[in-house]
Write a protein that holds these residues in place. Sequence first.
Motif, PDB file in Angstrom:
ATOM      1  N   TRP A  45       1.509  -4.451   4.035  1.00 17.41           N
ATOM      2  CA  TRP A  45       0.103  -4.964   3.431  1.00 17.41           C
ATOM      3  C   TRP A  45      -0.101  -4.195   2.261  1.00 17.41           C
ATOM      4  O   TRP A  45      -0.691  -4.734   1.357  1.00 17.41           O
ATOM      5  N   MET A  46      -0.249  -2.887   2.508  1.00 16.28           N
ATOM      6  CA  MET A  46      -0.607  -1.983   1.114  1.00 16.28           C
ATOM      7  C   MET A  46       0.138  -2.347  -0.027  1.00 16.28           C
ATOM      8  O   MET A  46      -0.233  -2.150  -1.214  1.00 16.28           O
ATOM      9  N   ARG A  47       1.619  -2.444  -0.067  1.00 15.44           N
ATOM     10  CA  ARG A  47       2.315  -2.610  -1.115  1.00 15.44           C
ATOM     11  C   ARG A  47       2.076  -3.892  -1.543  1.00 15.44           C
ATOM     12  O   ARG A  47       1.874  -4.018  -2.998  1.00 15.44           O
ATOM     13  N   ALA A  48       1.436  -4.862  -0.929  1.00 13.73           N
ATOM     14  CA  ALA A  48       1.154  -6.262  -1.462  1.00 13.73           C
ATOM     15  C   ALA A  48      -0.130  -6.123  -2.087  1.00 13.73           C
ATOM     16  O   ALA A  48      -0.382  -6.799  -3.122  1.00 13.73           O
ATOM     17  N   SER A  49      -1.095  -5.487  -1.517  1.00 12.12           N
ATOM     18  CA  SER A  49      -2.323  -5.015  -2.182  1.00 12.12           C
ATOM     19  C   SER A  49      -2.230  -4.378  -3.415  1.00 12.12           C
ATOM     20  O   SER A  49      -2.973  -4.630  -4.461  1.00 12.12           O
ATOM     21  N   LYS A  50      -1.481  -3.435  -3.529  1.00 11.38           N
ATOM     22  CA  LYS A  50      -1.174  -2.700  -4.778  1.00 11.38           C
ATOM     23  C   LYS A  50      -0.701  -3.623  -5.863  1.00 11.38           C
ATOM     24  O   LYS A  50      -1.164  -3.620  -6.995  1.00 11.38           O
ATOM     25  N   GLN A  51       0.458  -4.621  -5.568  1.00  8.67           N
ATOM     26  CA  GLN A  51       1.048  -5.456  -6.522  1.00  8.67           C
ATOM     27  C   GLN A  51      -0.230  -6.232  -6.904  1.00  8.67           C
ATOM     28  O   GLN A  51      -0.112  -6.722  -8.146  1.00  8.67           O
ATOM     29  N   GLU A  52      -1.109  -6.883  -6.082  1.00 11.96           N
ATOM     30  CA  GLU A  52      -2.092  -7.813  -6.494  1.00 11.96           C
ATOM     31  C   GLU A  52      -3.175  -7.111  -7.369  1.00 11.96           C
ATOM     32  O   GLU A  52      -3.498  -7.588  -8.305  1.00 11.96           O
ATOM     33  N   LEU A  53      -3.745  -6.007  -6.740  1.00 12.69           N
ATOM     34  CA  LEU A  53      -4.976  -5.057  -7.590  1.00 12.69           C
ATOM     35  C   LEU A  53      -4.415  -4.144  -8.551  1.00 12.69           C
ATOM     36  O   LEU A  53      -5.302  -3.939  -9.283  1.00 12.69           O
ATOM     37  N   GLY A  54      -3.132  -3.735  -8.472  1.00 22.43           N
ATOM     38  CA  GLY A  54      -2.656  -2.744  -9.493  1.00 22.43           C
ATOM     39  C   GLY A  54      -3.543  -1.710  -9.377  1.00 22.43           C
ATOM     40  O   GLY A  54      -3.737  -0.866  -8.337  1.00 22.43           O
ATOM     41  N   PRO A  55      -4.080  -0.872 -10.545  1.00 21.95           N
ATOM     42  CA  PRO A  55      -4.697   0.318 -10.348  1.00 21.95           C
ATOM     43  C   PRO A  55      -6.102   0.430  -9.747  1.00 21.95           C
ATOM     44  O   PRO A  55      -6.665   1.406  -9.614  1.00 21.95           O
ATOM     45  N   GLU A  56      -6.656  -0.815  -9.376  1.00 22.30           N
ATOM     46  CA  GLU A  56      -7.933  -1.036  -8.692  1.00 22.30           C
ATOM     47  C   GLU A  56      -7.702  -0.643  -7.256  1.00 22.30           C
ATOM     48  O   GLU A  56      -8.628  -0.685  -6.591  1.00 22.30           O
ATOM     49  N   PHE A  57      -6.516  -0.512  -6.818  1.00 18.03           N
ATOM     50  CA  PHE A  57      -6.134  -0.257  -5.355  1.00 18.03           C
ATOM     51  C   PHE A  57      -5.891   1.155  -5.243  1.00 18.03           C
ATOM     52  O   PHE A  57      -4.740   1.665  -5.612  1.00 18.03           O
ATOM     53  N   VAL A  58      -6.638   1.874  -4.435  1.00 15.56           N
ATOM     54  CA  VAL A  58      -6.583   3.448  -4.296  1.00 15.56           C
ATOM     55  C   VAL A  58      -5.486   3.399  -2.956  1.00 15.56           C
ATOM     56  O   VAL A  58      -6.073   3.512  -1.717  1.00 15.56           O
ATOM     57  N   GLU A  59      -4.281   3.691  -3.227  1.00 12.50           N
ATOM     58  CA  GLU A  59      -3.511   3.756  -1.758  1.00 12.50           C
ATOM     59  C   GLU A  59      -3.725   4.883  -0.820  1.00 12.50           C
ATOM     60  O   GLU A  59      -3.717   4.497   0.262  1.00 12.50           O
ATOM     61  N   SER A  60      -3.914   6.046  -1.439  1.00 15.36           N
ATOM     62  CA  SER A  60      -4.196   7.163  -0.669  1.00 15.36           C
ATOM     63  C   SER A  60      -5.590   6.917   0.470  1.00 15.36           C
ATOM     64  O   SER A  60      -5.549   7.298   1.289  1.00 15.36           O
ATOM     65  N   LEU A  61      -6.463   6.209  -0.267  1.00 16.73           N
ATOM     66  CA  LEU A  61      -7.658   5.918   0.684  1.00 16.73           C
ATOM     67  C   LEU A  61      -7.388   4.694   1.697  1.00 16.73           C
ATOM     68  O   LEU A  61      -7.640   4.969   3.036  1.00 16.73           O
ATOM     69  N   ALA A  62      -6.491   3.677   1.357  1.00 17.71           N
ATOM     70  CA  ALA A  62      -6.102   2.902   2.516  1.00 17.71           C
ATOM     71  C   ALA A  62      -5.291   3.474   3.503  1.00 17.71           C
ATOM     72  O   ALA A  62      -5.517   3.092   4.538  1.00 17.71           O
TER      73      ALA A  62
END
Length: 563
Positions: free
Chosen positions: A295-312
């Motif tokens: 789910w995080m990989r999909a979110s990162k693809q969709e939001l790009g730099p606006e998605f802070v993976e470390s927070l998620a």
Amino acid sequence: MTHPATDAPPPPQEAVGPLMRSLSVLRALSTGGGRQAVGDLVRATGLARSTVDRVLSTLARLGYVRVEGRDAVLAPGLLELGNAYLAASALPDRLGPAAERLADALDESVSLAVPDGDGVRFVHQATRRRAMSLAFRIGDLLPAERGAPGALFAAGWDEDAWRRWRERRAADPTDAGFPAVPPRRDTNGGTGGPEHPGADFASRVEAARTAGWSLDDQLIEPGLVAVAVPVRDPRGRPVCAVSVVSHTSRLAAADLPAAVLPRLRETVAEMERALADPVPPRPVPEPAATRHASWMRASKQELGPEFVESLARGLLTLTAFGTGRAELPLTAVAQATGLARATARRALITLEHLGYLASDGRLFRPTPKVLDLGFAPLSGLTLPEIAQPHLAALVEQVHDSASMAVLSGTDIQYVARVPTVRIMSVNITVGTRFPAYPTSMGRVLLAGLPPAERTARLTRTALTPLTQHTVTSPERLAALLEQAGEEGYALVDEELEEGLRSIAVPIRDRDSRVVAAVNISTHAGRRSPAEDRDAFLPPLRAAAARIEADLRTAGRYLRIAAA
């Protein structure tokens, strides 16, 4: 909602900096009451505006925050973090029912509280509704010296704990770091609540140690009194305290112990037996378990730099804990979240450094501080507040008005509404009541009742024709209610008012009980009933599902009022 830290250790080398910075935004939003202007969050955290925007974008993706214009607002989904701690602790699940029975027996408010550093944090409330009653929320943090439970927990403090307590009192003389309590007077004569409640704290601790119970004689605010008794686990360690809270208008502090201690001690013995039960609770799967690395990989693809993976990653790590999962090793956390072992390890180390997790070197467990992440501000959520943003999104999608109603006797009462802007629109306000039988929301609400209760309500209803289309035959109405129950929706065409058509679906709580209904109202002249059903039913059901998801999360440990 945290008190000032003293001698905070530097972060370990493995700590994740972006996660620490991101959590400061969430803490600032929580401390600000759950709604803050984004600019205020920038000033409160000292972070760049772009960083705060990225954090809020990630939190919105997780369902933890909404951005409404210039404001960031905590969303009900955030409660799943606090739910994870409460479920892992098992205290509300195992001890809450006994606390409720005690409150009923004494007709007084009853609280469960746990130690949290040199403070006390509430984890369960059984509140009596009175003009003067307990106003604390699950997640609220109190100084140990401001209340009955703190003296019980401080009886086990070592010298380091006492030193930290003294340093905190010196750094925060008015308890400004504890927004849940009224400020107290400082040594310079400032105004506020009780004067120096910590001055005799050591002697109160000794008295509590000797007596086995503790008294709060208006330490929090004038008029509020309480008696607390510790609840111990099978190894004799106090894991929480049960407080009976009253008001001096009902019982003076000197009279409270004799009035409540016998029944309170019986309840504590019952609670300790519950904690000693060797049968482990059955693990409960949480919705967050479906959101993992993919789910995080999909979110990162969709939001790009606006998605802070470390927070998620860090926040989803917290949701690995729950019922039957009070303590977990690194491997189990990595498996539950789908994270790489090294990634999970860094998230766990960071959360431990920040105080949200504790460990013995092998097993990690969530701490009460997790409730600092928005649980108290969200504890007062009502069902209309949960529904309102979803109704607004629905109206934006379908361009017709949407509402929520609950059953009140033989009527429905509107508790939330989002109108649309049209030349011809349906003019109804919150609080409006209509008979249930000729309305779409009334029919799904009646259909959701047990058969005997439904029959009783219909028996009390005068089936008056409001238009030429109103169904007034008891047999026909009963058949329509059966159909609404089977199909999961009701469409009513010009039965309440000429030209008004509406379609409604039920809202169900965690126990699958129908507690409300939502509908879309439109003018009957625009389309046929079948066209409206096909156009409105899918988005209406999707909105209802989102409301139910939030209600299930919020209703796990909170009482959600219908209005």
